[in-house]
Every structure is written in structure tokens, then in C-alpha cells.
Design an enzyme around this catalytic site. Structure first.
Site, PDB file in Angstrom:
ATOM      1  N   LYS A  49       0.814  -1.215   0.000  1.00  0.00           N
ATOM      2  CA  LYS A  49       0.000   0.000   0.000  1.00  0.00           C
ATOM      3  C   LYS A  49       0.849   1.267   0.000  1.00  0.00           C
ATOM      4  O   LYS A  49       0.379   2.330  -0.375  1.00  0.00           O
ATOM      5  CB  LYS A  49      -0.978  -0.004   1.184  1.00  0.00           C
ATOM      6  CG  LYS A  49      -1.888  -1.236   1.261  1.00  0.00           C
ATOM      7  CD  LYS A  49      -2.520  -1.581  -0.046  1.00  0.00           C
ATOM      8  CE  LYS A  49      -3.452  -2.796  -0.053  1.00  0.00           C
ATOM      9  NZ  LYS A  49      -2.884  -4.047   0.456  1.00  0.00           N
ATOM     10  N   TYR A 258     -11.846 -15.229   3.305  1.00  0.00           N
ATOM     11  CA  TYR A 258     -10.875 -14.173   3.617  1.00  0.00           C
ATOM     12  C   TYR A 258     -10.358 -14.311   5.054  1.00  0.00           C
ATOM     13  O   TYR A 258     -11.146 -14.379   6.003  1.00  0.00           O
ATOM     14  CB  TYR A 258     -11.518 -12.795   3.437  1.00  0.00           C
ATOM     15  CG  TYR A 258     -10.565 -11.657   3.757  1.00  0.00           C
ATOM     16  CD1 TYR A 258      -9.642 -11.214   2.815  1.00  0.00           C
ATOM     17  CD2 TYR A 258     -10.577 -11.050   5.004  1.00  0.00           C
ATOM     18  CE1 TYR A 258      -8.752 -10.190   3.113  1.00  0.00           C
ATOM     19  CE2 TYR A 258      -9.696 -10.021   5.312  1.00  0.00           C
ATOM     20  CZ  TYR A 258      -8.785  -9.598   4.366  1.00  0.00           C
ATOM     21  OH  TYR A 258      -7.910  -8.592   4.658  1.00  0.00           O
ATOM     22  N   TYR A 284      -2.612 -12.810   2.850  1.00  0.00           N
ATOM     23  CA  TYR A 284      -2.385 -12.607   1.410  1.00  0.00           C
ATOM     24  C   TYR A 284      -1.219 -13.436   0.874  1.00  0.00           C
ATOM     25  O   TYR A 284      -1.396 -14.323   0.033  1.00  0.00           O
ATOM     26  CB  TYR A 284      -2.126 -11.122   1.123  1.00  0.00           C
ATOM     27  CG  TYR A 284      -3.266 -10.222   1.507  1.00  0.00           C
ATOM     28  CD1 TYR A 284      -4.312  -9.983   0.612  1.00  0.00           C
ATOM     29  CD2 TYR A 284      -3.314  -9.607   2.757  1.00  0.00           C
ATOM     30  CE1 TYR A 284      -5.369  -9.157   0.957  1.00  0.00           C
ATOM     31  CE2 TYR A 284      -4.361  -8.788   3.111  1.00  0.00           C
ATOM     32  CZ  TYR A 284      -5.384  -8.554   2.208  1.00  0.00           C
ATOM     33  OH  TYR A 284      -6.428  -7.746   2.559  1.00  0.00           O
TER      34      TYR A 284
HETATM   35  C1  LIG Z   1      -3.703  -5.301   0.306  1.00  0.00           C
HETATM   36  C2  LIG Z   1      -2.763  -6.435   0.229  1.00  0.00           C
HETATM   37  C3  LIG Z   1      -2.688  -7.252  -0.910  1.00  0.00           C
HETATM   38  C4  LIG Z   1      -3.623  -7.125  -2.075  1.00  0.00           C
HETATM   39  O1  LIG Z   1      -3.353  -6.006  -2.872  1.00  0.00           O
HETATM   40  P1  LIG Z   1      -4.550  -5.350  -3.684  1.00  0.00           P
HETATM   41  O2  LIG Z   1      -3.944  -4.203  -4.378  1.00  0.00           O
HETATM   42  O3  LIG Z   1      -5.589  -4.985  -2.669  1.00  0.00           O
HETATM   43  O4  LIG Z   1      -5.087  -6.381  -4.626  1.00  0.00           O
HETATM   44  C5  LIG Z   1      -1.743  -8.248  -0.943  1.00  0.00           C
HETATM   45  N1  LIG Z   1      -0.917  -8.456   0.108  1.00  0.00           N
HETATM   46  C6  LIG Z   1      -0.962  -7.705   1.214  1.00  0.00           C
HETATM   47  C7  LIG Z   1      -0.037  -8.025   2.335  1.00  0.00           C
HETATM   48  C8  LIG Z   1      -1.890  -6.668   1.321  1.00  0.00           C
HETATM   49  O5  LIG Z   1      -1.940  -5.939   2.440  1.00  0.00           O
END
Ligand SMILES: *Cc1c(COP(=O)(O)O)cnc(C)c1O
Length: 330
Positions: A49, A258, A284
Site C-alpha cells: 500500500k 478471507y 495474502y
Molecule cells: C492489500 C494487500 C494485498 C492485495 O493487494 P490489492 O492491491 O488490494 O489487490 C496483498 N498483500 C498484502 C499483504 C496486502 O496488504
């Protein structure tokens, strides 16, 4: 406006490293695995991010915003990095987190509080809650700037258009890769990379592992991704048409939903750490890397050199210790 002219506030330490995973690659006997270390972007423990926030924060400051408002899941990495960005420039931050207030303050939540963010929990609609807070802030004389979940609009995804150019430069030294595997959820990362690959002449195939988007949803995730990427392209006057067919997604690793940690995520996290000291996250990258390991074992990966794009998230590990322990017999 060209990409290099788009207003950007420096938050990340770039370029992030590209590393090989020699021990794991040898153990698997499949493709050579490399990692793009966007867990090391450097803003309050890093993550994907940060790159998006460089463009979003610049835009917020250009309209004299003095409070950032955004939303995410209960252990949102996006919210933590947004809180950190706000702290860096000395403005307020309101975070809307999904669910009930947790029993314990840990992981990302602890870092949100350190950075001075105000937390608001909701089991209802997060967008509506953000608008409600924005209204209250406006009534109090503040200038709020609302960032969508995950920072995934065209503007935020410019961070990953830029990242594709960054990788192209690095591959000149470390050598080309055939495939890139990345976790995809709110889509800004994947969308930016696909647009950036087109513009930067990056030929590797980009495979998104869906973390929580369903193949049955309407509009499809591919349509949403192409809209984000097209919005980004239009912002930088790139004369390209982005179509849903430009996106490759795998929906086979949604597991229990999720944030539900299963065998796949647990195994990936322990394996990556034990073989090459690579620390993944429970939501993720644990899932996406677990998917990559499974695809290698099933001979579904065609590339000889495969790059895993590490998107960060490790602070959430510390909120999930019990769920991450291996059963006693392994
Ligand atoms: C937000 C996030 C993602 C996913 O990215 P997007 O741009 O929302 O698809 C992947 N890995 C981590 C650790 C995240 O925080």
C-alpha cells in the site's frame, strides 16, 4: 500528464530488492524462484500500500486535506500504512475496520494506534461509514480525503505502474523472469502491474492469485481490474485499451474465505521461513505463495524463472499466533 509528472509524495524506500530463493528452489526442483521485496517498502513495516499511498497522499495534500479516511479488514495492512502516511505529514487519520472491536490490541491495530489513527469498527457498510465520518469531520471544519479500500483506484494503482518500470530496470541485472505471481484482492496492485508491464515492455506473464474475489461475482473481478487499470492509463495519457482478457487470475485457492488460515497458508509460511528466511503474512502472501508452491508441485508453472511479488503484511502474524502453529505431529 505523463507518469513521471504525476504528483507523488515520497514514502517508500525504492527500489525494493529482488532476491533469489536458492534453498527453496533447489528443494522443489522446479523453476528458479525470485522475490520482489515490497514487504520492505520501509513505511511502518512496509507493504504494497505504500506505493499507492505515494500518489494518493500527494493528491490529498494538493486539495489541502487534513484528515485521511480509509477502510479495511480487521487487521488491515492498508489501514496501517495509511495511518503511517498521515503521521508522516502530520495530519489526522480515521480508519474504518470491519467487524467487532477485537479482544486484544495487537498486530496492525497496535501500529495504527502508535501512528495516532482513530479506529472505528463496523459490521455494516464500510463505504457508508467512511462517508458518515467524512461528514462529521467536514462539519467540524476539517478537510477529509477518502481513500477507497486497499487504495485501489486508478490513482493508487499508478504506484504499481511505476513498480513495473522499476522491475524492468532490475531485471537487466538479475536476468529476465518468465512469470510473476502476485496476491490480488482489491485489485490496485494487479491492475497497476498489468498496465505498467504493457507500458514498460515487461513480457513476463502476470498471474494473480485471488485471495477473496469469487469467479462468479458480477461484474467479474477481471472487469473491475480492467476498469482500475484503464482509469490509471487515462490519468497518465497512455494510449492503451485495457480489457478484462488482459488479466490472468487463479481462483483455486480461496480456502475457507478471507483471513481463514488453512493448511495451505500455514505450510507456505513455515516453509518460506525455514528455507530462505522469507517471512510471509497469514492472509495474502501466505495464500498466494502456498498457491505458487502447489502449482509448481502440479507442474502447472511453465516458466523457468518465476518472480513472487511479496506484498507485505507480516504484522498480522502477531494477531494470529494460535492459528499459525503447526500440529504437534509435524
Ligand atoms: C492489500 C494487500 C494485498 C492485495 O493487494 P490489492 O492491491 O488490494 O489487490 C496483498 N498483500 C498484502 C499483504 C496486502 O496488504
Amino acid at each position: 500528464m505523463r507518469l513521471n509528472d504525476a504528483p507523488r509524495f515520497t514514502l517508500a524506500q525504492l527500489p525494493t530488492p529482488v532476491e533469489e530463493l536458492p534453498r527453496l528452489s533447489a528443494e522443489l526442483g522446479g523453476p528458479t524462484l525470485l522475490v520482489k521485496r515490497d514487504d520492505q517498502t520501509g513505511l511502518a513495516l512496509g507493504g504494497n500500500k505504500t506505493r499507492k499511498l505515494e500518489y494518493l497522499l500527494a493528491d490529498a495534500l494538493s486539495v489541502q486535506a487534513d484528515v485521511l479516511i480509509t477502510a479495511g479488514g480487521p487487521q488491515s495492512n492498508h489501514c496501517r500504512q495509511t495511518a503511517a502516511a498521515a503521521a508522516k505529514v502530520g495530519i489526522d487519520c480515521d480508519l474504518v475496520l470491519g467487524g467487532e472491536p477485537p479482544q486484544e490490541t495487537n498486530g496492525n491495530i497496535l501500529l495504527d494506534l502508535f501512528c495516532g489513527a482513530k479506529l472505528h469498527y463496523t459490521t455494516g457498510d464500510r463505504d457508508q461509514k467512511m462517508q458518515e465520518i467524512a461528514g462529521e469531520r467536514r462539519a467540524a471544519g476539517k478537510v477529509p480525503y477518502v481513500i477507497p479500500v486497499g487504495g485501489s483506484n486508478g490513482l493508487g494503482s499508478l504506484g504499481y505502474v511505476q513498480a513495473a518500470f522499476e522491475l524492468v530496470e532490475q531485471l537487466k541485472t538479475v536476468g529476465d523472469v518468465d512469470q510473476i505471481v502476485v496476491a490480488s484482492s482489491s485489485g490496485g496492485t494487479h491492475a497497476g502491474l498489468v498496465l505498467g508491464a504493457k507500458l514498460a515492455g515487461l513480457s513476463a506473464e502476470i498471474l494473480g492469485i485471488s485471495i477473496d474475489q469469487l469467479p462468479t461475482q458480477q461484474p467479474t473481478f477481471e472487469v473491475e481490474l480492467s476498469q482500475i487499470a484503464q482509469e490509471a492509463a487515462d490519468r497518465i495519457d497512455a494510449q492503451v485499451q485495457i480489457r478484462p482478457e488482459d488479466f490472468r487470475l487463479n481462483y483455486d485457492y480461496l480456502g475457507g474465505g478471507y483471513g481463514v488460515i488453512g493448511h495451505l497458508e500455514r505450510e507456505a509460511i513455515w516453509k518460506a521461513a525455514r528455507s530462505d528466511a522469507l517471512i510471509l503474512d497469514p492472509v495474502y502472501t501466505g495464500r498466494a505463495f502456498g498457491a505458487l508452491l502447489d502449482l509448481v508441485r502440479r507442474d502447472q508453472i511453465t516458466g523457468k524463472r518465476v518472480l513472487f511479488w511479496h506484498t507485505g503484511g507480516a504484522p498480522a502474524l502477531f494477531a494470529r499466533v494460535e492459528d499459525l502453529m503447526l500440529p504437534a505431529d509435524t
